[in-house]
Write an enzyme that holds these catalytic residues in place. Structure first.
Site, PDB file in Angstrom:
ATOM      1  N   SER A   1       0.841  -1.017  -0.156  1.00  0.00           N
ATOM      2  CA  SER A   1      -0.171  -0.108   0.126  1.00  0.00           C
ATOM      3  C   SER A   1       0.863   1.286   0.079  1.00  0.00           C
ATOM      4  CB  SER A   1      -0.746  -0.006   1.267  1.00  0.00           C
ATOM      5  OG  SER A   1      -1.432   1.261   1.377  1.00  0.00           O
TER       6      SER A   1
ATOM      7  N   HIS B   1      -1.340  -1.193  -4.112  1.00  0.00           N
ATOM      8  CA  HIS B   1      -2.530  -0.948  -3.529  1.00  0.00           C
ATOM      9  C   HIS B   1      -2.748   0.604  -3.435  1.00  0.00           C
ATOM     10  CE1 HIS B   1      -5.966  -1.734  -1.008  1.00  0.00           C
ATOM     11  NE2 HIS B   1      -5.652  -0.697  -0.353  1.00  0.00           N
TER      12      HIS B   1
ATOM     13  N   ASP C   1      -4.530   3.920  -1.938  1.00  0.00           N
ATOM     14  CA  ASP C   1      -5.805   4.178  -0.876  1.00  0.00           C
ATOM     15  C   ASP C   1      -6.218   5.570  -1.180  1.00  0.00           C
ATOM     16  OD1 ASP C   1      -5.925   1.977   0.904  1.00  0.00           O
ATOM     17  OD2 ASP C   1      -3.743   2.471   1.306  1.00  0.00           O
TER      18      ASP C   1
ATOM     19  N   MET D   1      -8.407   8.704  -0.208  1.00  0.00           N
ATOM     20  CA  MET D   1      -9.501   8.997   1.157  1.00  0.00           C
ATOM     21  C   MET D   1      -9.876  10.359   0.850  1.00  0.00           C
ATOM     22  SD  MET D   1      -7.140   7.369   4.053  1.00  0.00           S
ATOM     23  CE  MET D   1      -6.326   5.692   3.963  1.00  0.00           C
TER      24      MET D   1
ATOM     25  N   HIS E   1      -8.417   1.556  -3.993  1.00  0.00           N
ATOM     26  CA  HIS E   1      -9.211   1.432  -2.684  1.00  0.00           C
ATOM     27  C   HIS E   1      -9.756   2.686  -2.494  1.00  0.00           C
ATOM     28  CE1 HIS E   1      -9.619   0.143   1.549  1.00  0.00           C
ATOM     29  NE2 HIS E   1     -10.665   0.320   1.033  1.00  0.00           N
TER      30      HIS E   1
ATOM     31  N   MET F   1     -11.953   5.039  -0.540  1.00  0.00           N
ATOM     32  CA  MET F   1     -12.472   5.211   0.831  1.00  0.00           C
ATOM     33  C   MET F   1     -13.108   6.605   0.502  1.00  0.00           C
ATOM     34  SD  MET F   1      -9.582   3.604   3.065  1.00  0.00           S
ATOM     35  CE  MET F   1      -8.458   3.753   1.644  1.00  0.00           C
TER      36      MET F   1
ATOM     37  N   MET G   1     -11.778  -5.485   5.391  1.00  0.00           N
ATOM     38  CA  MET G   1     -10.827  -4.517   5.953  1.00  0.00           C
ATOM     39  C   MET G   1     -10.472  -4.978   7.463  1.00  0.00           C
ATOM     40  SD  MET G   1     -10.028  -1.962   4.255  1.00  0.00           S
ATOM     41  CE  MET G   1      -9.216  -0.907   5.542  1.00  0.00           C
TER      42      MET G   1
ATOM     43  N   GLY H   1      -8.568   4.658   7.074  1.00  0.00           N
ATOM     44  CA  GLY H   1      -8.305   5.821   7.319  1.00  0.00           C
ATOM     45  C   GLY H   1      -6.688   5.963   7.366  1.00  0.00           C
ATOM     46  N   PHE H   2      -6.106   4.862   8.036  1.00  0.00           N
ATOM     47  CA  PHE H   2      -4.518   5.326   8.365  1.00  0.00           C
ATOM     48  C   PHE H   2      -3.749   3.928   8.372  1.00  0.00           C
ATOM     49  CE2 PHE H   2      -6.914   8.304  10.686  1.00  0.00           C
ATOM     50  CZ  PHE H   2      -6.349   9.519  10.588  1.00  0.00           C
TER      51      PHE H   2
ATOM     52  N   ASP I   1      -6.934  -6.102   4.228  1.00  0.00           N
ATOM     53  CA  ASP I   1      -5.953  -5.036   4.080  1.00  0.00           C
ATOM     54  C   ASP I   1      -6.156  -4.419   5.683  1.00  0.00           C
ATOM     55  OD1 ASP I   1      -5.159  -2.530   3.754  1.00  0.00           O
ATOM     56  OD2 ASP I   1      -6.925  -1.985   2.456  1.00  0.00           O
TER      57      ASP I   1
ATOM     58  N   GLY J   1      -2.980  -3.975   8.933  1.00  0.00           N
ATOM     59  CA  GLY J   1      -2.162  -4.717   9.976  1.00  0.00           C
ATOM     60  C   GLY J   1      -1.757  -6.175   9.356  1.00  0.00           C
TER      61      GLY J   1
HETATM   62  C1  DX5 Z   1      -6.203   1.936   5.648  1.00  0.00           C
HETATM   63  C2  DX5 Z   1      -5.612   1.194   4.247  1.00  0.00           C
HETATM   64  C3  DX5 Z   1      -4.724   0.442   4.158  1.00  0.00           C
HETATM   65  C4  DX5 Z   1      -3.509   0.812   4.917  1.00  0.00           C
HETATM   66  C5  DX5 Z   1      -2.586  -0.491   5.263  1.00  0.00           C
HETATM   67  O1  DX5 Z   1      -7.361   2.583   5.628  1.00  0.00           O
HETATM   68  O2  DX5 Z   1      -6.846   1.141   3.472  1.00  0.00           O
HETATM   69  O3  DX5 Z   1      -4.300  -0.076   2.776  1.00  0.00           O
HETATM   70  O4  DX5 Z   1      -2.573   1.569   4.105  1.00  0.00           O
HETATM   71  O5  DX5 Z   1      -1.669   0.007   6.110  1.00  0.00           O
HETATM   72  P1  DX5 Z   1      -0.785  -1.008   7.076  1.00  0.00           P
HETATM   73  O6  DX5 Z   1      -0.531  -2.347   6.420  1.00  0.00           O
HETATM   74  O7  DX5 Z   1       0.219  -0.444   7.776  1.00  0.00           O
HETATM   75  O8  DX5 Z   1      -2.051  -1.510   8.136  1.00  0.00           O
HETATM   76 ZN    ZN Z   2      -6.431   0.044   1.568  1.00  0.00          ZN
END
Ligand code: DX5
Ligand code: ZN
Length: 222
Positions: free
Chosen positions: A9, A34, A36, A38, A67, A69, A138, A143-144, A175, A177
């Protein structure tokens, strides 16, 4: 054999040097990139949009796994497809008319994914399985990057069973952690695509990080 794809990501990359970061993970053996997106509304963070994705497109051959969001993503689907998305994943929680959104993405000739937040029951995606290419589950609140894994292994297991039942060829992406410790937990339940941000980009040797995640997964026939 159930081949597992690794999708780093970009959210955890060095944004002052995206060109170098993307080329490095491509060389390091990433399968997908990937991305993200937002909007500060559906999630409490703002990243980038179609303009940046379009600028990144010529830099790599990696599959662009976008992705979204964002609230009511139907407003921007065509823009992301035109920017070079290969897959557009929207959140079930963010869209008013899911069937319209699915049709819009298909009309753009890109792959379609539906994502579910950790607290959304997996059964809510079942009515749409025949129309989509991927379900993104998820395993953090979106978000982070850098958050701890929420154990959604039983959602993966239930979804895999349902996919087998309806005999559809659908990918399951997880996706949030994901690391060499957590990826095997969901892969063993049937996940095919592992998104990993901080566990790849926050290490000096990205090749080693990707290889370690790959090696941690016991490939299984399900
Ligand atoms: C969170 C994102 C993820 C994030 C994953 O909202 O959708 O793709 O970047 O980051 P890690 O792998 O550090 O949890
Ligand atoms: Zn993502």
């Amino acid at each position: 054999m159930n081949k597992i794809l690794i999708a780093p990501s970009l959210l955890s990359a060095d944004f002052s040097n995206l060109n170098k970061e993307i080329k490095e993970i491509e060389q390091a053996g990433a399968d997908w990139l990937h991305l993200d997106v937002m909007d500060g509304l559906f999630v409490p963070n703002i990243t980038f949009g179609p303009l940046v994705i379009k600028a990144l497109r010529p830099l790599t051959h990696l599959f662009f796994d976008c992705h979204l969001m964002i609230a009511e993503p139907t407003r921007y689907i065509k823009k992301f497809a035109d920017a070079g998305a290969d897959m557009i994943t929207i959140h079930l929680e963010a869209v008013r008319n899911i069937s319209t959104a699915i049709k819009m993405i298909k009309d753009c000739n890109v792959k379609i994914g539906i994502s579910l937040n950790p607290e959304t029951p997996v059964t809510e995606v079942y009515p749409y399985l025949k129309d989509i290419d991927m379900v993104l589950l998820m395993s953090v609140h979106p978000g982070f990057s850098g958050q701890s894994f929420i154990d959604i292994r039983f959602k993966v297991e239930a979804l895999k069973k349902e996919i087998n039942l309806v005999k559809q060829d659908i990918l399951i992406e997880v996706d949030g952690g994901m690391s060499k410790e957590t990826a095997p937990i969901v892969a063993n339940m049937g996940a095919n695509v592992i998104v990993a941000g901080s566990s790849i980009f926050d290490t000096p040797d990205r090749k080693q990080a990707i290889t370690e995640i790959r090696n941690s997964i016991i490939e299984v026939n399900i």
